[in-house]
Scaffold this active site. Sequence first.
Site, mmCIF file in Angstrom:
data_model
loop_
_atom_site.group_PDB
_atom_site.id
_atom_site.type_symbol
_atom_site.label_atom_id
_atom_site.label_comp_id
_atom_site.label_asym_id
_atom_site.label_seq_id
_atom_site.Cartn_x
_atom_site.Cartn_y
_atom_site.Cartn_z
ATOM 1 N N LYS A 1 0.832 -1.211 0.000
ATOM 2 C CA LYS A 1 0.000 0.000 0.000
ATOM 3 C C LYS A 1 0.864 1.258 0.000
ATOM 4 O O LYS A 1 0.650 2.159 -0.806
ATOM 5 C CB LYS A 1 -0.937 0.017 1.222
ATOM 6 C CG LYS A 1 -1.856 -1.195 1.298
ATOM 7 C CD LYS A 1 -2.830 -1.106 2.464
ATOM 8 C CE LYS A 1 -2.195 -1.144 3.833
ATOM 9 N NZ LYS A 1 -1.674 -2.457 4.252
ATOM 10 N N ARG B 1 -9.850 0.499 8.428
ATOM 11 C CA ARG B 1 -9.400 -0.841 8.806
ATOM 12 C C ARG B 1 -10.461 -1.602 9.583
ATOM 13 O O ARG B 1 -10.228 -2.760 9.952
ATOM 14 C CB ARG B 1 -8.150 -0.724 9.676
ATOM 15 C CG ARG B 1 -6.842 -0.990 8.912
ATOM 16 C CD ARG B 1 -5.707 -0.741 9.877
ATOM 17 N NE ARG B 1 -4.487 -1.424 9.568
ATOM 18 C CZ ARG B 1 -3.450 -0.867 8.946
ATOM 19 N NH1 ARG B 1 -3.533 0.345 8.464
ATOM 20 N NH2 ARG B 1 -2.343 -1.552 8.775
ATOM 21 N N ARG C 1 11.806 -5.603 5.422
ATOM 22 C CA ARG C 1 11.723 -4.159 5.687
ATOM 23 C C ARG C 1 12.233 -3.850 7.097
ATOM 24 O O ARG C 1 12.860 -2.828 7.326
ATOM 25 C CB ARG C 1 10.273 -3.669 5.523
ATOM 26 C CG ARG C 1 10.131 -2.173 5.749
ATOM 27 C CD ARG C 1 8.767 -1.638 5.365
ATOM 28 N NE ARG C 1 7.728 -2.099 6.280
ATOM 29 C CZ ARG C 1 6.441 -1.799 6.153
ATOM 30 N NH1 ARG C 1 6.037 -1.051 5.136
ATOM 31 N NH2 ARG C 1 5.558 -2.243 7.007
ATOM 32 N N ARG D 1 11.290 -0.071 12.274
ATOM 33 C CA ARG D 1 9.937 -0.195 12.838
ATOM 34 C C ARG D 1 9.856 -1.422 13.726
ATOM 35 O O ARG D 1 10.058 -2.544 13.258
ATOM 36 C CB ARG D 1 8.913 -0.298 11.697
ATOM 37 C CG ARG D 1 8.437 1.046 11.211
ATOM 38 C CD ARG D 1 7.460 0.924 10.070
ATOM 39 N NE ARG D 1 6.273 0.145 10.391
ATOM 40 C CZ ARG D 1 5.215 0.067 9.594
ATOM 41 N NH1 ARG D 1 5.200 0.748 8.460
ATOM 42 N NH2 ARG D 1 4.186 -0.665 9.930
ATOM 43 N N ARG E 1 -0.428 -9.079 13.469
ATOM 44 C CA ARG E 1 -0.988 -8.039 12.584
ATOM 45 C C ARG E 1 -1.838 -8.670 11.480
ATOM 46 O O ARG E 1 -2.891 -8.148 11.125
ATOM 47 C CB ARG E 1 0.143 -7.205 11.982
ATOM 48 C CG ARG E 1 0.787 -6.270 12.997
ATOM 49 C CD ARG E 1 2.147 -5.809 12.558
ATOM 50 N NE ARG E 1 2.117 -4.980 11.373
ATOM 51 C CZ ARG E 1 3.193 -4.694 10.639
ATOM 52 N NH1 ARG E 1 4.378 -5.177 10.988
ATOM 53 N NH2 ARG E 1 3.096 -3.925 9.584
HETATM 54 P P1 B4P Z 1 3.988 -1.781 2.202
HETATM 55 O O1 B4P Z 1 3.068 -2.823 1.690
HETATM 56 O O2 B4P Z 1 4.077 -0.537 1.488
HETATM 57 O O3 B4P Z 1 3.525 -1.636 3.736
HETATM 58 P P2 B4P Z 1 2.055 -1.193 4.169
HETATM 59 O O4 B4P Z 1 1.090 -2.294 3.806
HETATM 60 O O5 B4P Z 1 1.774 0.156 3.619
HETATM 61 O O6 B4P Z 1 2.195 -0.994 5.718
HETATM 62 P P3 B4P Z 1 1.524 -1.644 7.014
HETATM 63 O O7 B4P Z 1 0.134 -2.120 6.759
HETATM 64 O O8 B4P Z 1 2.517 -2.603 7.540
HETATM 65 O O9 B4P Z 1 1.556 -0.500 8.085
HETATM 66 P P4 B4P Z 1 0.660 0.735 8.504
HETATM 67 O O10 B4P Z 1 1.643 1.810 8.580
HETATM 68 O O11 B4P Z 1 -0.542 0.985 7.663
HETATM 69 O O12 B4P Z 1 5.445 -2.309 2.256
HETATM 70 C C1 B4P Z 1 5.855 -3.560 2.756
HETATM 71 C C2 B4P Z 1 7.190 -4.000 2.151
HETATM 72 O O13 B4P Z 1 6.954 -4.726 0.960
HETATM 73 C C3 B4P Z 1 8.132 -2.864 1.771
HETATM 74 O O14 B4P Z 1 9.420 -3.168 2.236
HETATM 75 C C4 B4P Z 1 8.093 -2.813 0.250
HETATM 76 O O15 B4P Z 1 9.318 -2.420 -0.299
HETATM 77 C C5 B4P Z 1 7.779 -4.253 -0.104
HETATM 78 N N1 B4P Z 1 7.010 -4.380 -1.342
HETATM 79 C C6 B4P Z 1 5.974 -3.602 -1.733
HETATM 80 N N2 B4P Z 1 5.496 -4.015 -2.933
HETATM 81 C C7 B4P Z 1 6.255 -5.107 -3.307
HETATM 82 C C8 B4P Z 1 6.260 -5.976 -4.446
HETATM 83 N N3 B4P Z 1 5.370 -5.851 -5.449
HETATM 84 N N4 B4P Z 1 7.163 -6.979 -4.484
HETATM 85 C C9 B4P Z 1 8.063 -7.133 -3.484
HETATM 86 N N5 B4P Z 1 8.122 -6.329 -2.378
HETATM 87 C C10 B4P Z 1 7.227 -5.328 -2.295
HETATM 88 O O16 B4P Z 1 0.111 0.293 9.963
HETATM 89 C C11 B4P Z 1 0.956 0.034 11.080
HETATM 90 C C12 B4P Z 1 0.125 -0.107 12.376
HETATM 91 O O17 B4P Z 1 -0.564 1.137 12.667
HETATM 92 C C13 B4P Z 1 -0.993 -1.138 12.378
HETATM 93 O O18 B4P Z 1 -0.522 -2.452 12.691
HETATM 94 C C14 B4P Z 1 -1.953 -0.570 13.464
HETATM 95 O O19 B4P Z 1 -1.518 -0.876 14.759
HETATM 96 C C15 B4P Z 1 -1.849 0.932 13.269
HETATM 97 N N6 B4P Z 1 -2.890 1.481 12.386
HETATM 98 C C16 B4P Z 1 -2.670 2.080 11.169
HETATM 99 N N7 B4P Z 1 -3.832 2.471 10.599
HETATM 100 C C17 B4P Z 1 -4.821 2.111 11.472
HETATM 101 C C18 B4P Z 1 -6.253 2.216 11.427
HETATM 102 N N8 B4P Z 1 -6.894 2.768 10.391
HETATM 103 N N9 B4P Z 1 -6.961 1.732 12.485
HETATM 104 C C19 B4P Z 1 -6.336 1.190 13.542
HETATM 105 N N10 B4P Z 1 -4.984 1.040 13.641
HETATM 106 C C20 B4P Z 1 -4.222 1.489 12.609
#
Ligand code: B4P
Length: 190
Positions: free
Chosen positions: A14, A89, A128, A134, A146
């Site tokens: 994302k 979420r 990551r 993190r 998670r």
């Molecule tokens: P991303 O995929 O970009 O990570 P993310 O889903 O955006 O982040 P995440 O869900 O973990 O965290 P968030 O901050 O929202 O990247 C992952 C990795 O994959 C990277 O290293 C990237 O380079 C790699 N990658 C990407 N695409 C790829 C591909 N095609 N091929 C290979 N590798 C690839 O949330 C963190 C915490 O915040 C949650 O656990 C929760 O506690 C809280 N939180 C956030 N929003 C909330 C909400 N709305 N309600 C309640 N709690 C919330």
Amino acid sequence: MLNLILFGPPGAGKGTQSEKIIAKYNLIHLSTGDLLRSEIQAGTELGLKAKTLMDQGILVPDEVVIGMIDNKLKEHRDAAGFIFDGFPRTVKQAEALDNLLASYNEGISVMVALSVDDDELLARLLNRGKTSGRPDDQNEELIAKRIQEYNSKTKPVADYYQKQGKFVAINGIGEIDFIFGEISNAIEAA
Ligand code: B4P
């Protein structure tokens, strides 16, 4: 206005895809994960409470993230549109978002969901974690927690938008640019 939800489990891509979407479509990026991490860094009371939960892989309370999104929508009334990354979420957050947007005579244009299997999610997040600093990316049990939170509380949000005819699923495994092309097609069809 183009209002896009980018949906998927932790590590689905994302954050990665959001950067490309913002550059192409000139949208305001609203990532609740990033907003919460800024609160933690600033040492606010909200940040301190959120950190305890995030460090355990648990979602923070709905009221907290809904309030943060409400503030950001107010700040950017003249935006061309928004990309909601990691929000909503829970179904309660989705209902609140619909109500907030309706108060501006707006609504969600499309939800794009990235699907990635659990083994790949675990590998990406541990990788990551080696560089991101993190705490929630550095431990297998925490990542499993998670993913479990996602399956129990977040997955039903997909059905919520499917019922509204706004849900598009995209394979999140493969080349980042190829996936971005598929997302662009979904946005342009919306
Ligand atoms: P991303 O995929 O970009 O990570 P993310 O889903 O955006 O982040 P995440 O869900 O973990 O965290 P968030 O901050 O929202 O990247 C992952 C990795 O994959 C990277 O290293 C990237 O380079 C790699 N990658 C990407 N695409 C790829 C591909 N095609 N091929 C290979 N590798 C690839 O949330 C963190 C915490 O915040 C949650 O656990 C929760 O506690 C809280 N939180 C956030 N929003 C909330 C909400 N709305 N309600 C309640 N709690 C919330």
